[in-house]
Write a protein that holds these residues in place. Structure first.
Motif, PDB file in Angstrom:
ATOM      1  N   SER A  14       2.382   0.849   7.363  1.00 46.84           N
ATOM      2  CA  SER A  14       2.668   1.583   6.143  1.00 46.84           C
ATOM      3  C   SER A  14       3.793   0.892   5.394  1.00 46.84           C
ATOM      4  CB  SER A  14       3.099   3.010   6.463  1.00 46.84           C
ATOM      5  OG  SER A  14       3.563   3.650   5.283  1.00 46.84           O
ATOM      6  N   HIS A  15       3.676   0.908   4.079  1.00 50.33           N
ATOM      7  CA  HIS A  15       4.773   0.440   3.246  1.00 50.33           C
ATOM      8  C   HIS A  15       5.906   1.463   3.311  1.00 50.33           C
ATOM      9  CE1 HIS A  15       2.720  -2.939   1.336  1.00 50.33           C
ATOM     10  NE2 HIS A  15       1.629  -2.206   1.493  1.00 50.33           N
ATOM     11  N   CYS A  16       7.116   0.984   3.283  1.00 47.48           N
ATOM     12  CA  CYS A  16       8.285   1.851   3.377  1.00 47.48           C
ATOM     13  C   CYS A  16       8.316   2.919   2.283  1.00 47.48           C
ATOM     14  CB  CYS A  16       9.559   1.024   3.346  1.00 47.48           C
ATOM     15  SG  CYS A  16       9.767  -0.020   4.808  1.00 47.48           S
ATOM     16  N   TRP A  17       7.871   2.578   1.079  1.00 44.91           N
ATOM     17  CA  TRP A  17       7.922   3.534  -0.018  1.00 44.91           C
ATOM     18  C   TRP A  17       7.089   4.784   0.266  1.00 44.91           C
ATOM     19  CZ3 TRP A  17       3.172   4.641  -1.790  1.00 44.91           C
ATOM     20  CH2 TRP A  17       2.184   3.665  -1.709  1.00 44.91           C
ATOM     21  N   CYS A  48      13.604  -0.185   6.953  1.00 45.36           N
ATOM     22  CA  CYS A  48      13.368   0.132   5.545  1.00 45.36           C
ATOM     23  C   CYS A  48      14.683   0.563   4.910  1.00 45.36           C
ATOM     24  CB  CYS A  48      12.344   1.252   5.420  1.00 45.36           C
ATOM     25  SG  CYS A  48      10.735   0.885   6.123  1.00 45.36           S
ATOM     26  N   PRO A  55       8.540  -4.890  -1.926  1.00 40.14           N
ATOM     27  CA  PRO A  55       7.306  -4.113  -1.764  1.00 40.14           C
ATOM     28  C   PRO A  55       6.517  -4.490  -0.515  1.00 40.14           C
ATOM     29  CG  PRO A  55       6.974  -5.820  -3.383  1.00 40.14           C
ATOM     30  CD  PRO A  55       8.428  -5.884  -2.988  1.00 40.14           C
ATOM     31  N   ASN A  56       6.943  -5.530   0.170  1.00 43.63           N
ATOM     32  CA  ASN A  56       6.214  -5.984   1.355  1.00 43.63           C
ATOM     33  C   ASN A  56       6.779  -5.456   2.662  1.00 43.63           C
ATOM     34  OD1 ASN A  56       4.417  -7.591  -0.208  1.00 43.63           O
ATOM     35  ND2 ASN A  56       6.055  -9.079  -0.441  1.00 43.63           N
ATOM     36  N   VAL A  58       6.990  -3.272   5.672  1.00 46.65           N
ATOM     37  CA  VAL A  58       6.041  -2.376   6.320  1.00 46.65           C
ATOM     38  C   VAL A  58       6.522  -2.048   7.731  1.00 46.65           C
ATOM     39  CG1 VAL A  58       4.018  -3.130   5.002  1.00 46.65           C
ATOM     40  CG2 VAL A  58       4.602  -4.284   7.134  1.00 46.65           C
TER      41      VAL A  58
END
Length: 151
Positions: A14-17, A48, A55-56, A58
């Motif tokens: 999953s992406h941190c955002w 994170c 954006p990368n 994860v």
């Protein structure tokens, strides 16, 4: 059946955002989601960092066994180590909490139910041609913004 499909989070990243609000901006009374295991939250914060614009970044969705399809996802949920609110919410309802516990205890039952769910999903008709669209962002209909997520 959501609890069976949620088990797909046993593999992947999953992406941190996607979950950072649980770490840094949870509510007006708590910056961190109190349902998160504190040591897991600390790990997520190291992976994170707040304010990162990368954006990368994860993390594995299933920290116990990120590359294996197994019931560790459910064990992690029971230990409050699920990165997503939607996964942790499974424990807030008696029926789904019971299913999480059952799946954590019985890997053969989970594997059978998961296989059945994937077969059913594979039978969903695919929209083709002009009847559908290939989204540039899977969460948003092409040409629309993210405004609906904040309503």
């Amino acid at each position: 059946m959501y609890f069976v499909h949620a088990g797909a989070h046993t593999i992947g990243r999953s992406h941190c955002w996607a979950f950072s609000s649980r770490l840094y901006n949870f509510s007006s009374t708590s910056s961190q989601d109190p349902s998160l295991d504190p040591s897991y939250a600390a790990l997520l914060k190291r992976q994170c960092p707040q304010g990162s614009t990368n954006p990368n970044l994860v993390i594995p969705m299933n920290p116990s066994s990120p590359g294996i399809a197994d019931v560790a996802y459910y064990v992690d949920i029971l230990a409050n180590r699920g990165p997503f609110t939607s996964d942790q919410t499974l424990l807030t309802d008696a029926e789904t909490a019971s299913q999480v516990k059952q799946n954590a205890r019985d890997p053969y039952l989970w594997a059978s139910q998961f296989a059945d769910a994937m077969i059913k999903m594979g039978q969903i008709s695919v929209i083709t041609g002009n009847a559908g669209e290939i989204r540039t962002n899977c969460r948003v209909v092409n040409g629309e913004g993210l405004e609906y997520l904040h309503q």
